[in-house]
Design an enzyme around this catalytic site. Structure first.
Site, PDB file in Angstrom:
ATOM      1  N   ASP A  79       1.117  -3.731   2.663  1.00  0.00           N
ATOM      2  CA  ASP A  79       2.348  -3.143   2.206  1.00  0.00           C
ATOM      3  C   ASP A  79       3.338  -3.438   3.077  1.00  0.00           C
ATOM      4  O   ASP A  79       3.212  -4.329   4.097  1.00  0.00           O
ATOM      5  CB  ASP A  79       1.896  -1.594   2.045  1.00  0.00           C
ATOM      6  CG  ASP A  79       2.557  -1.028   0.839  1.00  0.00           C
ATOM      7  OD1 ASP A  79       4.232  -0.976   0.921  1.00  0.00           O
ATOM      8  OD2 ASP A  79       2.293  -0.676   0.044  1.00  0.00           O
ATOM      9  N   HIS A 120       7.177  -3.593  -1.765  1.00  0.00           N
ATOM     10  CA  HIS A 120       5.932  -3.261  -0.676  1.00  0.00           C
ATOM     11  C   HIS A 120       5.711  -4.555   0.084  1.00  0.00           C
ATOM     12  O   HIS A 120       4.387  -4.640   0.300  1.00  0.00           O
ATOM     13  CB  HIS A 120       4.752  -2.734  -1.547  1.00  0.00           C
ATOM     14  CG  HIS A 120       5.162  -1.514  -2.267  1.00  0.00           C
ATOM     15  ND1 HIS A 120       5.398  -0.495  -1.612  1.00  0.00           N
ATOM     16  CD2 HIS A 120       5.495  -0.802  -3.568  1.00  0.00           C
ATOM     17  CE1 HIS A 120       5.775   0.713  -2.229  1.00  0.00           C
ATOM     18  NE2 HIS A 120       5.796   0.013  -3.645  1.00  0.00           N
ATOM     19  N   GLU A 123       7.289  -0.314  -8.211  1.00  0.00           N
ATOM     20  CA  GLU A 123       8.656   0.047  -7.481  1.00  0.00           C
ATOM     21  C   GLU A 123       9.399  -0.893  -6.805  1.00  0.00           C
ATOM     22  O   GLU A 123       9.856  -0.972  -5.683  1.00  0.00           O
ATOM     23  CB  GLU A 123       8.076   0.921  -6.289  1.00  0.00           C
ATOM     24  CG  GLU A 123       7.238   2.126  -6.815  1.00  0.00           C
ATOM     25  CD  GLU A 123       7.065   3.276  -5.859  1.00  0.00           C
ATOM     26  OE1 GLU A 123       7.186   4.076  -6.113  1.00  0.00           O
ATOM     27  OE2 GLU A 123       6.400   2.855  -4.661  1.00  0.00           O
TER      28      GLU A 123
END
Ligand SMILES: *[C@@H]1O[C@H](CO)[C@@H](O)[C@H](O)[C@H]1NC(C)=O
Ligand SMILES: *[C@@H]1O[C@H](CO)[C@@H](O)[C@H](O)[C@H]1NC(C)=O
Ligand SMILES: *[C@@H]1O[C@H](CO)[C@@H](O)[C@H](O)[C@H]1NC(C)=O
Ligand SMILES: *[C@@H]1O[C@H](CO)[C@@H](O)[C@H](O)[C@H]1NC(C)=O
Ligand SMILES: *[C@@H]1O[C@H](CO)[C@@H](O)[C@H](O)[C@H]1NC(C)=O
Length: 657
Positions: A306, A360, A431
């Site tokens: 991440d 990420h 995201e």
């Protein structure tokens, strides 16, 4: 080569058990032990080579671990004799004072023969259990299978794992000295398709288990189409065995007469673990796999990297881990991954690694300029982070840099090589922050894309193309992506081919996402945040931005989530579900308690999907008691799950609900 793998698997199974028993072993000792084991494995290899035609029993004789007396975990120094025993009144086990002349029945022995199956997950097919039980010791179990390789080898490992599980119940080293009700237990394992050595979505995991007894002998039959079914059958068999502390100084005891027909409700029964926010050791990941196998979960989705860290050492791209890991000892080598893949396989699990992009992605992605490859990621560590990402630190792959797609291809190739998993592949995709790209990319790009969702879509198409190239030009049958704006209308049909993209739907179950996707013909994996996120409810870890995702999801919430009924979703398009644990506030010291017993509650929903009372949503006592027994089995296996309720409620069934 095949033989080598099998030897490696054998040593692997033994090493894990040994390592678990010797947790406090010093590093030096461990090295020496490893060396001795390597030698042992070589000798074993030679022996096995000469004994190619020997039966499983003979091979089992060669396992020192089977003969080895388990370390005593519990010195039972009683300052007085137990005062209570249990009596089945037809519905509940009732706690009563022990009286002279009446044989004392332990709680386990009573529960196992008092109405409840005590099996977890509850089987899908018919279950008949007799009420008669018998004491035995592990040396009386004899295993037999005529299955040829590769299933034959896999079964040998599954049998070793089974034996260790039974040994883990034992609490008295000297119990084999006592007389038993049974002389011999013959366990016969049948596989119809011995060539199946890989778990796929259409693999038959069903099995049929029967237990029958004749005077001094018990006959166990497990019949399945594949190794994976046999393995599940052994798992169930281990649940018909328990430690009866009131027989002699404690004895193993089992049900004498049983029939269980069983198969899963969903082919994809996943657990996602994040090892990027906080690192977890390989041994911890093995503990997770042990817990999963006990609950018949079959997919370990490893969110390995991440923006915080990149612990995976990629053989072709070592710079990722070099600059992206927290430290050199907080990494996963290709050998670690291969080791875990085999460890998982013999436990009926496959591993799907996710290297999340384009969002990420920060740590690990910063070496481009050193290699004259330009910036591979933008917005790395950019502040104020709230504008450019969901949580600090920020970082998003640079879609403008053509080198990025070459890097992705190499990276995917390494992952495919390590896991050998080419039916399922997770590319991430959650995201994405369009502001980050708006602020960082060239004027030309700004002009080209009126709507940055199309930039994101183009990135995804190119990433999918890199994946195909990495897989030798073949399309991966099921590519997984997290749900996002891009998996919503109108983008979803533009960028995702429903014949091979599966969306992992993680929004709230109240959102229309899942239903829309199903209506549009997509296959989904359900991970609804309001039911199946295990990281929620531990408060804030920062002062700014929203607190994480309060409140805590209780095991009852996890268990009761059944959106295919509650929302009328077409179950055929639901490949399954996945429970998720993000690791901002958990590391290996507390991961067991986060995952269990809630992961077990989820597993029963996935395995047999039992009916719920849709009016009250109240869970029956039987579920509480069975889940408690399952939790205790995990404890016996060395895991550290959360407690469910006061011990008093277990000792007094029916009095707490
Ligand atoms: C087990 O048996 C051995 C040999 O009889 C004895 O020395 C030992 O103390 C016993 N251990 C326990 C825990 O009873
Ligand atoms: C076990 O299964 C085999 C093959 O299905 C069958 O022939 C045998 O009778 C079974 N034995 C028992 C004790 O059920
Ligand atoms: C229990 O054993 C009896 C006699 O062997 C048999 O008839 C019966 O079917 C068995 N029950 C189960 C559940 O296997
Ligand atoms: C998703 O799309 C909506 C409307 O198109 C927009 O308002 C929202 O900001 C987008 N979300 C993200 C994370 O880009
Ligand atoms: C979607 O994928 C299938 C199978 O890979 C392929 O046959 C089909 O042409 C693809 N459709 C589009 C629009 O790319």
């Amino acid at each position: 080569m095949k033989k080598n793998i099998s030897i490696w698997l054998l040593c692997e199974a033994i090493l894990y058990e040994d390592h678990k028993r010797g947790l406090r072993m010093k590093h030096y000792d461990l090295k020496r032990a490893l060396l001795i084991f390597s030698l042992f494995c070589i000798i074993f290899f030679v022996v096995l080579f000469w004994q190619q035609n020997s039966s499983v029993d003979e091979v089992a004789q060669l396992f020192p671990v089977y003969k080895k007396v388990p370390l005593i975990r519990k010195e039972r120094k009683l300052s007085y004799q137990p005062q209570w025993h249990w009596h089945c009144n037809g519905k509940h086990c009732e706690r009563q004072r022990i009286t002279a002349g009446v044989p004392a029945v332990s709680l386990w022995t009573c529960s196992m023969s008092c109405g409840s199956t005590q099996l977890w997950p509850q089987p899908s097919g018919p279950v008949t259990l007799g009420s008669r039980t018998a004491t035995f010791n592990h040396e009386q179990m004899v295993f037999k299978s005529e299955a040829r390789d590769p299933a034959g080898t896999l079964i040998r490992h599954a049998v070793e794992i089974f034996k260790n599980k039974v040994l883990d119940y034992v609490q008295d080293v000297n119990y084999t000295a006592h007389e038993t009700d049974v002389g011999k237990i013959l366990v016969h394992l049948h596989v119809r398709l011995p060539d199946v050595a890989k778990l796929r979505l259409d693999t038959d995991e069903s099995y049929h288990l029967t237990v029958k007894s004749k005077t001094k002998e018990i006959y166990v039959n497990i019949t399945a189409n594949t190794f994976f079914g046999v393995r599940h059958g052994l798992e169930t068999l281990s649940q018909l065995i328990w430690w009866d502390e009131y027989s002699k100084n404690g004895m193993l005891r089992m049900i004498k007469n049983a029939s269980v027909k069983d198969y899963p409700a969903f082919p994809y029964r996943g657990l996602m673990l994040d090892t990027a926010r906080n690192y977890m050791s390989v041994d911890t990941l093995k503990r997770v796999l042990v817990g999963m196998s006990a609950n018949k979960l079959n997919i370990f989705h490893w969110h390995i990297s991440d923006s915080q860290s990149f612990p995976l050492i990629l053989p072709r791209l070592p710079k990722f881990a070099k600059v992206g890991s927290y430290s050199p000892d907080m990494t996963y080598s290709p050998e670690d991954v291969k080791d875990l893949v085999l460890f998982a396989l013999v436990r009926g699990i496959r591993i799907v690694i996710e290297i999340d992009t384009p969002a990420h992605a920060g740590s690990g992605w910063t070496w481009g300029p050193d290699e004259n490859m330009g910036e591979l990621a933008v917005c790395v560590n950019k502040q104020p982070w709230m504008l450019y990402c969901g949580e600090p630190p920020c970082g998003q792959v640079n879609p403008d840099n053509p080198k990025v797609y070459e890097v992705l291809e190499t990276l995917y190739k390494d992952v495919l090589d390590m896991t050998k998993e080419d039916e399922l592949f997770h590319i991430g995709g959650d995201e994405v922050n369009l502001e980050c790209w708006q602020d960082s990319l060239s004027v030309a790009t700004q002009k080209k894309y009126g709507d940055f969702h199309d930039l994101w879509g183009d990135f995804t198409l190119k990433a999918l193309d890199s994946l195909k190239k990495a897989n030798g030009g073949k399309v991966i049958p099921y590519v997984l992506v997290w749900s996002s704006n891009l998996t919503k209308r109108p983008y979803v049909s533009k960028y995702f081919n429903k014949s091979n993209i599966v969306v992992q739907s993680w929004g709230s179950s109240q959102w229309p996402d899942t239903i829309d996707l199903i209506q549009d013909g997509y296959k989904v994996i359900i991970s609804h945040v309001d039911a199946w996120y295990l990281d929620c409810g531990f408060g804030r870890w920062r002062e700014t931005g929203d607190a994480a995702c309060d409140p805590y999801r209780t095991w009852q919430t996890v268990y009761n989530h059944r959106p295919w009924i509650q929302q009328g979703i077409n179950k055929k398009q639901v490949m399954g579900g996945e429970i998720c644990l993000w690791s901002e506030q958990v590391d290996e010291t507390s991961v067991d308690a986060r995952l269990w017993p809630r992961g077990a509650a989820f597993a029963e929903r996935m395995w047999s999907d039992p009916a719920l009372d849709m009016n009250t949503f109240s869970i029956t006592e039987d579920v509480y008691l069975r889940l408690n027994s399952q939790r205790d089995r995990l404890v016996a296996k060395g895991l550290r799950p959360e407690a469910m309720w006061p011990q008093w409620c277990l000792q007094n069934p029916g009095m707490c609900l």
